[in-house]
Design a protein around this motif. Structure first.
Motif, PDB file in Angstrom:
ATOM      1  N   LEU A 106       0.828  -1.207   0.000  1.00 54.44           N
ATOM      2  CA  LEU A 106       0.000   0.000   0.000  1.00 54.44           C
ATOM      3  C   LEU A 106       0.864   1.259   0.000  1.00 54.44           C
ATOM      4  CD1 LEU A 106      -2.798  -1.059   2.528  1.00 54.44           C
ATOM      5  CD2 LEU A 106      -2.936  -0.969   0.037  1.00 54.44           C
ATOM      6  N   ILE A 107       1.954   1.254   0.780  1.00 53.54           N
ATOM      7  CA  ILE A 107       2.844   2.415   0.812  1.00 53.54           C
ATOM      8  C   ILE A 107       3.477   2.634  -0.558  1.00 53.54           C
ATOM      9  CG2 ILE A 107       5.025   3.268   1.759  1.00 53.54           C
ATOM     10  CD1 ILE A 107       4.253   2.028   4.415  1.00 53.54           C
ATOM     11  N   ALA A 108       3.909   1.534  -1.220  1.00 57.24           N
ATOM     12  CA  ALA A 108       4.494   1.672  -2.560  1.00 57.24           C
ATOM     13  C   ALA A 108       3.489   2.274  -3.534  1.00 57.24           C
ATOM     14  CB  ALA A 108       4.978   0.304  -3.058  1.00 57.24           C
ATOM     15  N   GLY A 109       2.245   1.777  -3.484  1.00 56.64           N
ATOM     16  CA  GLY A 109       1.230   2.330  -4.379  1.00 56.64           C
ATOM     17  C   GLY A 109       0.940   3.790  -4.103  1.00 56.64           C
ATOM     18  N   VAL A 110       0.813   4.118  -2.832  1.00 60.27           N
ATOM     19  CA  VAL A 110       0.513   5.515  -2.480  1.00 60.27           C
ATOM     20  C   VAL A 110       1.675   6.429  -2.868  1.00 60.27           C
ATOM     21  CG1 VAL A 110       0.135   7.074  -0.539  1.00 60.27           C
ATOM     22  CG2 VAL A 110      -1.088   4.910  -0.638  1.00 60.27           C
ATOM     23  N   SER A 111       2.911   6.014  -2.561  1.00 59.72           N
ATOM     24  CA  SER A 111       4.061   6.853  -2.917  1.00 59.72           C
ATOM     25  C   SER A 111       4.203   6.988  -4.430  1.00 59.72           C
ATOM     26  CB  SER A 111       5.338   6.268  -2.320  1.00 59.72           C
ATOM     27  OG  SER A 111       5.579   4.963  -2.813  1.00 59.72           O
ATOM     28  N   TRP A 112       3.893   5.919  -5.168  1.00 61.01           N
ATOM     29  CA  TRP A 112       3.943   5.992  -6.637  1.00 61.01           C
ATOM     30  C   TRP A 112       2.925   7.012  -7.160  1.00 61.01           C
ATOM     31  CZ3 TRP A 112       7.106   3.941 -10.294  1.00 61.01           C
ATOM     32  CH2 TRP A 112       6.687   4.009 -11.609  1.00 61.01           C
ATOM     33  N   LEU A 113       1.712   6.962  -6.620  1.00 64.34           N
ATOM     34  CA  LEU A 113       0.684   7.908  -7.073  1.00 64.34           C
ATOM     35  C   LEU A 113       1.031   9.339  -6.681  1.00 64.34           C
ATOM     36  CD1 LEU A 113      -2.568   5.885  -6.251  1.00 64.34           C
ATOM     37  CD2 LEU A 113      -1.528   6.255  -8.491  1.00 64.34           C
ATOM     38  N   VAL A 114       1.534   9.513  -5.459  1.00 63.21           N
ATOM     39  CA  VAL A 114       1.858  10.863  -5.007  1.00 63.21           C
ATOM     40  C   VAL A 114       3.008  11.451  -5.819  1.00 63.21           C
ATOM     41  CG1 VAL A 114       2.727  12.208  -3.062  1.00 63.21           C
ATOM     42  CG2 VAL A 114       0.954  10.495  -2.692  1.00 63.21           C
ATOM     43  N   THR A 115       4.080  10.675  -5.993  1.00 66.98           N
ATOM     44  CA  THR A 115       5.213  11.187  -6.764  1.00 66.98           C
ATOM     45  C   THR A 115       4.849  11.387  -8.229  1.00 66.98           C
ATOM     46  OG1 THR A 115       5.984   8.888  -7.037  1.00 66.98           O
ATOM     47  CG2 THR A 115       6.952  10.187  -5.267  1.00 66.98           C
ATOM     48  N   ARG A 116       3.913  10.574  -8.728  1.00 66.05           N
ATOM     49  CA  ARG A 116       3.518  10.752 -10.121  1.00 66.05           C
ATOM     50  C   ARG A 116       2.852  12.105 -10.341  1.00 66.05           C
ATOM     51  NH1 ARG A 116      -0.431   6.668 -13.600  1.00 66.05           N
ATOM     52  NH2 ARG A 116      -0.215   7.760 -15.600  1.00 66.05           N
ATOM     53  N   GLN A 117       2.097  12.575  -9.340  1.00 62.56           N
ATOM     54  CA  GLN A 117       1.458  13.879  -9.473  1.00 62.56           C
ATOM     55  C   GLN A 117       2.483  15.002  -9.583  1.00 62.56           C
ATOM     56  OE1 GLN A 117      -1.214  14.369  -6.181  1.00 62.56           O
ATOM     57  NE2 GLN A 117      -2.572  12.711  -6.806  1.00 62.56           N
ATOM     58  N   VAL A 118       3.665  14.789  -8.988  1.00 60.09           N
ATOM     59  CA  VAL A 118       4.710  15.809  -9.061  1.00 60.09           C
ATOM     60  C   VAL A 118       5.617  15.588 -10.266  1.00 60.09           C
ATOM     61  CG1 VAL A 118       6.653  16.834  -7.820  1.00 60.09           C
ATOM     62  CG2 VAL A 118       4.632  16.075  -6.563  1.00 60.09           C
ATOM     63  N   VAL A 119       5.941  14.319 -10.547  1.00 61.84           N
ATOM     64  CA  VAL A 119       6.911  14.025 -11.599  1.00 61.84           C
ATOM     65  C   VAL A 119       6.310  14.210 -12.986  1.00 61.84           C
ATOM     66  CG1 VAL A 119       8.317  12.180 -12.600  1.00 61.84           C
ATOM     67  CG2 VAL A 119       8.253  12.489 -10.135  1.00 61.84           C
ATOM     68  N   THR A 120       5.035  13.898 -13.168  1.00 59.49           N
ATOM     69  CA  THR A 120       4.425  14.004 -14.495  1.00 59.49           C
ATOM     70  C   THR A 120       4.529  15.413 -15.062  1.00 59.49           C
ATOM     71  OG1 THR A 120       2.927  12.167 -14.019  1.00 59.49           O
ATOM     72  CG2 THR A 120       2.309  13.669 -15.798  1.00 59.49           C
ATOM     73  N   PRO A 121       4.183  16.478 -14.319  1.00 57.72           N
ATOM     74  CA  PRO A 121       4.385  17.820 -14.887  1.00 57.72           C
ATOM     75  C   PRO A 121       5.847  18.127 -15.201  1.00 57.72           C
ATOM     76  CG  PRO A 121       2.898  17.912 -13.009  1.00 57.72           C
ATOM     77  CD  PRO A 121       3.470  16.545 -13.032  1.00 57.72           C
ATOM     78  N   VAL A 122       6.758  17.601 -14.382  1.00 58.09           N
ATOM     79  CA  VAL A 122       8.175  17.827 -14.661  1.00 58.09           C
ATOM     80  C   VAL A 122       8.582  17.135 -15.957  1.00 58.09           C
ATOM     81  CG1 VAL A 122      10.516  17.472 -13.784  1.00 58.09           C
ATOM     82  CG2 VAL A 122       8.679  18.112 -12.213  1.00 58.09           C
ATOM     83  N   ARG A 123       8.076  15.916 -16.182  1.00 55.71           N
ATOM     84  CA  ARG A 123       8.383  15.217 -17.431  1.00 55.71           C
ATOM     85  C   ARG A 123       7.804  15.949 -18.627  1.00 55.71           C
ATOM     86  NH1 ARG A 123       7.057   8.994 -15.438  1.00 55.71           N
ATOM     87  NH2 ARG A 123       8.999   8.680 -14.253  1.00 55.71           N
ATOM     88  N   LEU A 124       6.594  16.456 -18.488  1.00 57.09           N
ATOM     89  CA  LEU A 124       6.007  17.229 -19.580  1.00 57.09           C
ATOM     90  C   LEU A 124       6.844  18.478 -19.860  1.00 57.09           C
ATOM     91  CD1 LEU A 124       2.196  16.964 -18.701  1.00 57.09           C
ATOM     92  CD2 LEU A 124       3.447  15.718 -20.458  1.00 57.09           C
TER      93      LEU A 124
END
Length: 557
Positions: free
Chosen positions: A225-243
């Protein structure tokens, strides 16, 4: 050998791709770090919980068994005292005690060892011991036995390992347990017997196993659950950076109209807005610079072309005056000679400006052929030998006995080498510091050398032009290729240079995909090295000639 060793040290493809993904993915590193820290925290908390649970179960069990042993001893003592009036035989009372204690142990699930009397064989090893069936007497710890060497009314307990044997006396089972010791006095003769009660901890072990499995399952599920939550949380930050990275790469590729999509009002949205504003400003400034550059190139090209016609007219008039200079007075004849010299230089300047404008417009093209740089060096030396003789400069060519071939435009390569040689002739004299007056006419001037070296390997061919003149100050080796740059504005150009020769040479070299580099040191001269790939635009990794000449002195300090 070195290349073969590098091939052997290469990592497998999957591992190399994994390491590349790890280096490039912030999201993967954040999730991995979160999992590692969470695992450490969960393990620490789980260990503490298990320790607390274990201590609680053991304390509860110790309290229960000591209470049970106290009740058993009290009941056995009361039973013996009530029967003492009927039977005063010590052996009968001892047998009744042993049978009573062992039978209760069998029914209640614990083992019993009876030793005594105290003071007369009070140790298990001394014999006279009776115990529950199939119970190994070594289950009673020695330190517990030592506490009952003398008569006492207190209970004592300790942890132990309970061993069970088969009919042949071999140990077939071992389990943790609690050993509790107490003494009972026979009313018949007043002797004391030590009774050891051995209580197994199988129920507590089962409980600990159940708790451990529950904690492992809960910890594993929590980590997922922690891995999934951290993946989703970091994705919200990393996705705009990748764009933003993708848009930045497209901007760098020349697609200046690319912009980030802005949604929301949070920090990332404000970052996207600032990024778009920066991109718009850069696009506007780049377009302004492109427009200025286009206007500049057009201006240079137009001026160069427009000056051709008046220059031709002035050239014709100058030729007439120059041919008739013998009929003029000395001052007018000298003026006609100076006019002819400056017209030659002006025409060379126009030619160089037109060449620069073609480079700026991207209109320069190569007419490639297999060129032998040894022949090029000899042709350039033959063409510049009269100029070198005027300056008392001796030209030398050091070349191998075999051809040094490269796929190149022979006209442009000869122009580069000619510019380097004439530049070396201009700066070849070490005996006159910058700004000093030239030697008077008729004075003896010692000849100096300009050396051309040619070499080639499997990937490249090179020419190095070495002079032993004034050299270059620190930092000038990077500036020497700038347009119209001169290390010493006061130095006379005997070759009639325009200040564009090295700049054009650099553009010609880049057109071939080669290198044009300079080295110099004050008082030790300079060396310019032209390196061309054997095939046009092939990658260059090294040059067959060193940039720093072998005869250069080591710098002091």
């Amino acid at each position: 050998m070195e290349r073969a060793g590098r091939r052997r040290l290469r990592l497998p493809g999957a591992l190399r791709r994994g390491l590349t993904f790890w280096r490039r993915s912030v999201q993967a590193r954040v999730v991995a770090s979160t999992l590692l820290l969470s695992t450490a925290v969960i393990c620490a908390v789980g260990w503490l919980l298990l320790q607390q649970t274990r201590e609680g179960l053991l304390d509860q069990r110790v309290g229960a068994v000591t209470s049970e042993v106290a009740d058993e001893v009290a009941e056995a003592t009361a039973s013996l005292e009530s029967a003492s009036g009927l039977d005063a035989d010590p052996s009968v009372q001892r047998r009744d005690l042993v049978d009573l204690i062992i039978s209760r142990g069998l029914t209640r699930g614990y083992g019993v060892v009876v030793v005594g009397p105290v003071g007369e064989g009070g140790r298990i090893a001394e014999g006279g011991t009776e115990s529950s069936p199939l119970l190994d007497l070594s289950s009673v710890p020695r330190d517990l036995e030592e506490r009952f060497d003398q008569p006492t009314s207190r209970l004592a307990w300790t942890y132990t390992t309970i061993s069970t044997t088969d009919a042949d006396g071999r140990v077939v089972r071992e389990e943790p347990g609690i050993a509790v010791g107490s003494q009972v006095q026979l009313p018949a003769d007043g002797s004391s017997y030590t009774i050891y009660f051995l209580f197994p901890l199988d129920e507590q072990a089962q409980t600990m196993g159940l708790v451990t499995r529950a904690l492992l399952y809960a910890g594993g599920l929590l980590l997922v659950l922690i891995a999934g939550v951290s993946w989703l949380v970091t994705r919200q930050v990393v996705t705009p950076v990748r764009l933003a990275r993708q848009v930045a790469e497209r901007l760098a590729a020349g697609r200046l109209q690319e912009r980030l999509r802005v949604s929301g009002e949070d920090d990332l949205a404000r970052l996207a807005t600032s990024f778009n504003q920066m991109a718009s400003n850069l696009q506007r400034q780049i377009r302004q610079l492109e427009e200025l550059s286009r206007v500049q190139r057009r201006f240079v090209s137009d001026v160069s072309h427009e000056l051709r016609t008046p220059l031709t007219t002035v050239r014709m008039a100058g030729d007439v005056l120059h041919d008739a200079r013998e009929d003029f007075d000395p001052a007018t004849a000298r003026a006609a000679e100076l006019l002819q010299t400056e017209l030659d230089r002006f025409e060379t300047l126009l030619t160089d400006l037109l060449e620069i404008s073609r480079f700026d417009a991207g209109a320069a093209v190569l007419e490639t052929d297999d060129v032998n740089l040894v022949d090029v060096a000899h042709r350039v030396v033959d063409a510049t030998r009269p100029l070198a003789a005027q300056r008392d400069v001796h030209l030398e060519v050091h070349a191998p006995g075999h051809p040094c071939l490269a796929e190149a435009d022979v006209r442009r390569v000869e122009r580069v080498v000619r510019n380097l040689v004439t530049n070396a002739i201009d700066h070849a004299r070490p005996d006159r510091p910058r700004g000093a007056a030239a030697p008077a006419e008729g004075d003896a001037v010692a000849p100096v050398r300009v050396v051309l070296r040619v070499a080639a390997d499997e990937q490249a061919a090179a020419i190095a032009v070495r002079d032993y003149g004034v050299g270059l100050q620190p930092g000038e080796s990077a500036m020497v290729f700038n347009r119209f740059w001169r290390a010493d504005p006061a130095r006379a150009r005997t070759s009639g240079g325009t200040g564009l020769g090295l700049s054009i040479s650099l553009e010609d070299t880049h057109l071939h995909g080669g290198w044009l580099q300079a080295w110099g040191r004050p008082g030790e001269g300079s060396q310019f090295r032209l390196t061309l790939p054997r095939h046009v635009q092939a990658p260059l990794r090294q040059s067959p000639l060193p940039l720093v000449p072998e005869d250069a002195k080591e710098p002091v300090g």
